[in-house]
Design a protein around this motif. Structure first.
Motif, PDB file in Angstrom:
ATOM      1  N   ASP A   4      44.167  26.466  91.716  1.00  0.00           N
ATOM      2  CA  ASP A   4      43.231  27.398  92.813  1.00  0.00           C
ATOM      3  C   ASP A   4      44.325  28.265  93.519  1.00  0.00           C
ATOM      4  OD1 ASP A   4      41.193  26.135  91.553  1.00  0.00           O
ATOM      5  OD2 ASP A   4      40.593  24.769  93.206  1.00  0.00           O
ATOM      6  N   TRP A   5      45.272  27.595  94.234  1.00  0.00           N
ATOM      7  CA  TRP A   5      46.174  28.172  95.036  1.00  0.00           C
ATOM      8  C   TRP A   5      46.807  29.322  94.313  1.00  0.00           C
ATOM      9  CZ3 TRP A   5      48.113  28.716 100.088  1.00  0.00           C
ATOM     10  CH2 TRP A   5      49.439  29.272 100.099  1.00  0.00           C
ATOM     11  N   ASN A   6      47.440  28.971  93.134  1.00  0.00           N
ATOM     12  CA  ASN A   6      47.983  30.181  92.468  1.00  0.00           C
ATOM     13  C   ASN A   6      47.170  31.354  92.003  1.00  0.00           C
ATOM     14  OD1 ASN A   6      50.430  28.663  92.505  1.00  0.00           O
ATOM     15  ND2 ASN A   6      50.093  27.511  90.622  1.00  0.00           N
ATOM     16  N   ARG A   7      45.839  30.986  91.801  1.00  0.00           N
ATOM     17  CA  ARG A   7      45.024  32.007  91.184  1.00  0.00           C
ATOM     18  C   ARG A   7      44.616  33.089  92.558  1.00  0.00           C
ATOM     19  NH1 ARG A   7      41.776  28.878  89.018  1.00  0.00           N
ATOM     20  NH2 ARG A   7      40.163  28.639  90.658  1.00  0.00           N
ATOM     21  N   ARG A  57      52.186  37.712 102.574  1.00  0.00           N
ATOM     22  CA  ARG A  57      52.873  38.855 103.335  1.00  0.00           C
ATOM     23  C   ARG A  57      54.337  38.365 103.109  1.00  0.00           C
ATOM     24  NH1 ARG A  57      52.769  43.725 105.022  1.00  0.00           N
ATOM     25  NH2 ARG A  57      53.713  44.033 107.136  1.00  0.00           N
ATOM     26  N   LEU A  58      54.886  37.207 103.128  1.00  0.00           N
ATOM     27  CA  LEU A  58      56.148  37.010 103.207  1.00  0.00           C
ATOM     28  C   LEU A  58      56.874  37.494 101.890  1.00  0.00           C
ATOM     29  CD1 LEU A  58      56.535  33.185 104.676  1.00  0.00           C
ATOM     30  CD2 LEU A  58      57.095  35.619 105.736  1.00  0.00           C
ATOM     31  N   VAL A  59      56.028  37.373 100.916  1.00  0.00           N
ATOM     32  CA  VAL A  59      56.395  37.761  99.372  1.00  0.00           C
ATOM     33  C   VAL A  59      56.769  39.264  99.547  1.00  0.00           C
ATOM     34  CG1 VAL A  59      55.842  38.186  97.108  1.00  0.00           C
ATOM     35  CG2 VAL A  59      55.412  36.022  98.064  1.00  0.00           C
ATOM     36  N   ARG A  60      55.633  40.202 100.180  1.00  0.00           N
ATOM     37  CA  ARG A  60      55.657  41.513 100.128  1.00  0.00           C
ATOM     38  C   ARG A  60      56.840  41.912 100.940  1.00  0.00           C
ATOM     39  NH1 ARG A  60      50.453  41.240 101.152  1.00  0.00           N
ATOM     40  NH2 ARG A  60      50.463  42.039 103.260  1.00  0.00           N
ATOM     41  N   ASP A  67      57.390  32.746  93.318  1.00  0.00           N
ATOM     42  CA  ASP A  67      57.536  31.341  92.998  1.00  0.00           C
ATOM     43  C   ASP A  67      57.577  30.309  93.942  1.00  0.00           C
ATOM     44  OD1 ASP A  67      57.325  32.271  90.506  1.00  0.00           O
ATOM     45  OD2 ASP A  67      59.570  31.891  89.713  1.00  0.00           O
ATOM     46  N   TRP A  68      58.036  30.607  95.191  1.00  0.00           N
ATOM     47  CA  TRP A  68      57.877  29.901  96.420  1.00  0.00           C
ATOM     48  C   TRP A  68      57.043  29.911  97.244  1.00  0.00           C
ATOM     49  CZ3 TRP A  68      61.890  26.110  96.711  1.00  0.00           C
ATOM     50  CH2 TRP A  68      62.965  26.148  95.919  1.00  0.00           C
ATOM     51  N   ALA A  69      56.132  30.760  97.028  1.00  0.00           N
ATOM     52  CA  ALA A  69      54.734  30.901  97.741  1.00  0.00           C
ATOM     53  C   ALA A  69      53.978  29.878  97.668  1.00  0.00           C
ATOM     54  CB  ALA A  69      54.385  32.538  97.619  1.00  0.00           C
ATOM     55  N   ARG A  70      54.212  28.760  98.268  1.00  0.00           N
ATOM     56  CA  ARG A  70      53.228  27.619  98.071  1.00  0.00           C
ATOM     57  C   ARG A  70      52.773  27.078  99.491  1.00  0.00           C
ATOM     58  NH1 ARG A  70      53.414  29.244  93.557  1.00  0.00           N
ATOM     59  NH2 ARG A  70      54.224  28.204  91.762  1.00  0.00           N
ATOM     60  N   PRO A  71      51.561  26.361  99.400  1.00  0.00           N
ATOM     61  CA  PRO A  71      51.237  26.149 100.836  1.00  0.00           C
ATOM     62  C   PRO A  71      51.921  25.098 101.746  1.00  0.00           C
ATOM     63  CG  PRO A  71      49.897  24.796  98.882  1.00  0.00           C
ATOM     64  CD  PRO A  71      50.745  25.901  98.368  1.00  0.00           C
ATOM     65  N   ASN A  72      53.060  24.472 100.961  1.00  0.00           N
ATOM     66  CA  ASN A  72      53.954  23.419 101.562  1.00  0.00           C
ATOM     67  C   ASN A  72      55.378  24.165 101.809  1.00  0.00           C
ATOM     68  OD1 ASN A  72      54.796  23.338  98.821  1.00  0.00           O
ATOM     69  ND2 ASN A  72      55.166  21.336  98.839  1.00  0.00           N
ATOM     70  N   ASN A  73      55.490  25.408 101.481  1.00  0.00           N
ATOM     71  CA  ASN A  73      56.735  26.062 101.770  1.00  0.00           C
ATOM     72  C   ASN A  73      56.998  26.010 103.293  1.00  0.00           C
ATOM     73  OD1 ASN A  73      58.279  28.663 102.900  1.00  0.00           O
ATOM     74  ND2 ASN A  73      58.519  28.607 100.598  1.00  0.00           N
ATOM     75  N   PRO A  74      58.320  25.571 103.491  1.00  0.00           N
ATOM     76  CA  PRO A  74      58.545  25.275 104.998  1.00  0.00           C
ATOM     77  C   PRO A  74      58.203  26.620 105.992  1.00  0.00           C
ATOM     78  CG  PRO A  74      60.155  24.433 103.676  1.00  0.00           C
ATOM     79  CD  PRO A  74      59.490  25.350 102.776  1.00  0.00           C
TER      80      PRO A  74
END
Length: 222
Positions: A4-7, A57-60, A67-74
């Motif tokens: 769901d997060w990825n979508r 936003r961090l990706v942009r 690939d590192w844009a995950r909810p648990n990314n520090p």
């Protein structure tokens, strides 16, 4: 849940995400002001949406790869929980060193997070040991960020239970006189605070000019 997060993340990046704190109503819904306390489920949903927005936003901004844009990314976790809800991220960099010429009472917010230690940087941006291998040079949660109104940076320490205590400090741009690149090869940028100390940030050499220009422009625009 990760599916769901990825979508949702892919859709947010595709259409252009709002700033952190902006939650777009679903089709057929209206945005409403709600001053009532939210339930635990609503609070969890709001945080999930905030992390989603900040990750996009961090990706942009080029700070993290998709690939590192995950909810648990520090970085996503720290910025989601410590930045003001109305903050608009304009710049985010890894901070490899910070110092101040004197003590000063900056605005601060502190949170406690699972320990993640350090990460190994690529040879192009890391210090190199005599044996040629990149050194572990920067904790994942040492950041310097610019929002629409402030320059902020994080300082972290590990507790005895191996959890990270992270504090976000902020200086309003209206209180900043300007910035200059002190040592370009080392990526050192100095920032002068009105009636306050001189701040020194060490970022990658490639990022020094961007940080200096952004802080200088934002301070002069106030």
């Amino acid at each position: 849940m990760m599916e769901d997060w990825n979508r949702e993340f892919s859709e947010l990046v595709r259409r252009g995400a709002g700033e952190p704190g902006d939650v777009t109503p679903a089709a057929g819904q209206e945005a409403v002001e709600n001053d009532l306390p939210v339930s635990g489920a609503d609070s969890d949903q709001a945080m999930a949406e905030r992390r989603l927005s900040i990750a996009a936003r961090l990706v942009r901004l080029g700070f993290i790869a998709a690939d590192w844009a995950r909810p648990n990314n520090p970085a996503v976790r720290v910025l989601s929980e410590l930045l003001p809800l109305d903050a608009e991220l304009d710049l985010c960099l890894t901070c490899h060193g910070f110092s101040a010429s004197a003590r000063y009472q900056f605005a601060e917010t502190t949170g406690i997070f699972p320990n993640v230690g350090t990460f190994r940087m690529g040879p192009a941006s890391a210090d190199v040991s005599p044996h040629g291998a990149p050194l572990l040079t920067a904790p994942r949660r040492e950041l310097v960020v610019c929002t629409q109104v402030a320059l902020s940076w994080t300082v972290s320490r590990v507790r005895s239970d191996r959890r990270d205590v992270v504090t976000l400090y902020s200086a309003q741009f209206r209180d900043i006189l300007g910035a200059t690149v002190r040592h370009r090869r080392k990526g050192i940028v100095e920032v002068w605070v009105m009636e306050g100390p001189k701040l020194s940030f060490r970022v990658t050499p490639e990022a020094a000019d961007a940080l200096q220009a952004h802080v200088d422009h934002a301070a002069q625009a106030q």
